[in-house]
Design an enzyme around this catalytic site. Structure first.
Site, PDB file in Angstrom:
ATOM      1  N   SER A   8      30.304  41.939  51.732  1.00 45.87           N
ATOM      2  CA  SER A   8      29.958  41.643  50.345  1.00 45.87           C
ATOM      3  C   SER A   8      28.753  40.714  50.332  1.00 45.87           C
ATOM      4  O   SER A   8      28.847  39.545  50.702  1.00 45.87           O
ATOM      5  CB  SER A   8      31.141  40.959  49.662  1.00 45.87           C
ATOM      6  N   ASP A  35      27.513  42.967  44.563  1.00 43.29           N
ATOM      7  CA  ASP A  35      28.139  42.648  43.283  1.00 43.29           C
ATOM      8  C   ASP A  35      27.078  42.302  42.259  1.00 43.29           C
ATOM      9  O   ASP A  35      26.276  41.402  42.460  1.00 43.29           O
ATOM     10  CB  ASP A  35      29.086  41.457  43.449  1.00 43.29           C
ATOM     11  N   MET A  37      26.649  41.052  38.434  1.00 41.16           N
ATOM     12  CA  MET A  37      27.401  40.421  37.331  1.00 41.16           C
ATOM     13  C   MET A  37      26.443  40.027  36.215  1.00 41.16           C
ATOM     14  O   MET A  37      25.285  39.720  36.476  1.00 41.16           O
ATOM     15  CB  MET A  37      28.095  39.156  37.834  1.00 41.16           C
ATOM     16  N   HIS A  66      28.423  47.457  42.939  1.00 41.87           N
ATOM     17  CA  HIS A  66      29.590  47.256  42.069  1.00 41.87           C
ATOM     18  C   HIS A  66      29.127  46.524  40.809  1.00 41.87           C
ATOM     19  O   HIS A  66      28.788  45.344  40.861  1.00 41.87           O
ATOM     20  CB  HIS A  66      30.628  46.427  42.854  1.00 41.87           C
ATOM     21  N   MET A  68      29.656  44.682  37.585  1.00 42.86           N
ATOM     22  CA  MET A  68      30.612  43.940  36.767  1.00 42.86           C
ATOM     23  C   MET A  68      29.878  43.481  35.519  1.00 42.86           C
ATOM     24  O   MET A  68      29.586  42.301  35.339  1.00 42.86           O
ATOM     25  CB  MET A  68      31.119  42.730  37.547  1.00 42.86           C
ATOM     26  N   MET A 137      40.551  45.988  42.553  1.00 40.32           N
ATOM     27  CA  MET A 137      40.283  44.552  42.657  1.00 40.32           C
ATOM     28  C   MET A 137      41.602  43.856  42.980  1.00 40.32           C
ATOM     29  O   MET A 137      42.554  43.948  42.200  1.00 40.32           O
ATOM     30  CB  MET A 137      39.723  43.998  41.341  1.00 40.32           C
ATOM     31  N   ASP A 175      38.982  45.191  47.169  1.00 43.83           N
ATOM     32  CA  ASP A 175      37.950  44.158  47.023  1.00 43.83           C
ATOM     33  C   ASP A 175      38.599  42.856  46.581  1.00 43.83           C
ATOM     34  O   ASP A 175      39.132  42.768  45.478  1.00 43.83           O
ATOM     35  CB  ASP A 175      36.917  44.615  45.978  1.00 43.83           C
TER      36      ASP A 175
END
Lengths: 227, 232
Positions: A8, A35, A37, A66, A68, A137, A175
């Site tokens: 990650s 990630d 966000m 990913h 978010m 998650m 994750d």
């Protein structure tokens, strides 16, 4: 099928990203997990398209982005990804999850769903025929280093069973809080792909190389037993 | 030189941030400008709290944090600005811009308002007595290296005048496509800080030190000439 590994990148060093990527390449992994966000869907903000494009330049390892964010489809086309890369979003963040899967596939990418701990499998039952992978998650999204929420592994077990029923051999990613001492439990639940963060990849004490070596050793032990 | 230079770190890339920051420090940058984008107020996403923490660890220069987010008040505690840092937001992104200015100042930071190209100076009338600085966007917010909009510079003087009416010395930053061609023009219109991106600092094929050196030389020459003209 060997378990896939995804460091990650939010846990990598911003100070010397190039070096971290070299160490990961040398160890050998399946994807880099990134990630994204927006500070609204989750109470944190990380990096964006420029960072992902930078990773694309630095390495040939496939990327697993990913999202978010709210309104995830606004961002699908911004990352400069290529065939072999994949992208997931949260169905909780959009009214049109099925359309979103189609939009990601139209970019030539693998399309996945990421499910919050509170989201039941029934919420995505009708999407299962169209997903390329699903990410469960095991913590609430937004921060690294949180404790694993136990019932999420039961969700992984039920999801794996349902996918078998449907004859769908797609990745089930876990994750959140993957550690040396829960890794086998997670894989035994049905995970085929693991996101490795501050415990099992960017471990301050062990360093990247030794952390990944240890993960692989644990997984080899399991394969040995199965054989 | 009176004008200060604030390289915009979003233009530095991600490969070797540590090395880039050392270069910026050695080249005499005064501040590090940090763009925070949430994909809502502007189309792009970037630079979160962990990144900013790394900057704090790697560099002694004060950070100038620019929130390009909706509801910036939610981002304030997320980023936990430290005393001496500068924090600015777009007043139209929050219901309570005055409260947010005071929250920023309570943390020992300087508080600023950012004027996007469409926001008139008058939008700051009631905030001016409590403003430490303004950032005037000289391009479309969130679109790096886009067309420079000279008319935006005309908003600096009226805002400074509003501050002076309350005994407040508001300093002005200009952000957007500033380079060798327009730096003197921005200073002439009242800019105290120039935020430098792809045109003024991180220029392909030119090193950071060379580019900042060039900018300083040309601003210094302008400042000397202006001083000379004022003395006459």
């Amino acid at each position: 099928m060997p378990v896939k590994l995804m460091p990650s990148m939010m846990c990598a060093s911003y100070a010397h990203l190039r070096e971290d990527v070299r160490l990961i390449e040398r160890a050998g992994v399946d994807y880099l997990h990134v990630d994204i966000m927006d500070g609204h869907f989750v109470p944190n903000l990380t990096v964006g398209p420029d960072y992902v494009k930078c990773l694309r330049r630095l390495t040939d390892i496939a990327l697993d982005v990913h999202l978010m964010t709210e309104e995830p489809d606004k961002f699908f086309g911004m990352f400069g990804l290529r065939a072999g890369d994949r992208m997931s979003f949260h169905p909780e963040a959009t009214c049109h999850a099925h359309r979103c899967l189609g939009k990601i596939k139209a970019l030539g990418l693998g399309a996945g769903l990421a499910l919050n701990p509170g989201t039941p499998l029934s919420a995505v039952e009708d999407l299962l025929p169209d997903v390329d992978f699903i990410q469960i998650m095991s913590v609430n999204p937004g921060f690294a280093g949180q404790p694993l929420i136990p019932q999420t592994l039961d969700k992984v077990r039920r999801l794996a069973a349902r996918l078998r029923e449907l004859g769908r051999a797609v990745d089930v990613t876990v994750d959140g809080s993957v550690q040396f001492d829960n890794l086998l439990r997670i894989v035994d639940s049905g995970a085929t792909c693991l996101v490795l963060g501050p415990f099992t990849c960017f471990n301050q004490e062990l360093g990247i190389e030794k952390s990944l070596a240890r993960v692989k050793e644990i997984l080899r032990g399991r394969e040995g037993k199965q054989a | 030189m009176n004008t200060r230079l604030a390289p915009s770190i979003m233009c530095a890339g991600y490969e070797d941030l540590g090395g880039t920051l050392r270069e910026l420090e050695a080249a005499g940058a005064d501040l590090i400008h940090v763009d925070v984008m949430d994909g809502k107020h502007v189309p792009n996403l970037m630079l979160g709290p962990d990144y900013v923490k790394t900057l704090r660890r790697l560099v002694k220069l004060p950070l100038d944090i620019h929130f390009m987010c909706l509801e910036p008040e939610r981002f304030l505690s997320m980023f936990d600005p430290q005393p001496g840092e500068r924090v600015a937001f777009h007043p139209e992104t929050t219901r309570h811009p005055h409260r947010l200015l005071k929250e920023i100042q309570k943390r020992g930071c300087l508080a600023g308002a950012v004027l996007g190209p469409a926001l008139p100076a008058g939008a700051l009338e009631e905030l001016a007595p409590d403003l430490d600085f303004i950032t005037v966007m000289s391009i479309d917010t969130g679109v790096p290296a886009s067309t420079f909009l000279p008319r935006t510079l005309d908003k600096i003087a009226p805002v400074k005048a509003m501050g002076r009416a309350w005994g407040k010395d508001i300093y002005a930053q200009v952000d957007g496509s500033i380079g060798p061609d327009n730096a003197a023009q921005a200073v002439a219109k009242g800019a105290d800080v120039l935020i430098l991106g792809y045109l003024g600092c991180f220029v392909e094929g030119v090193g950071i030190a060379a580019m900042l050196g060039r900018m300083k030389k040309l601003i210094l020459a302008y400042e000397e000439a202006a001083k000379g003209a004022a003395a006459k």
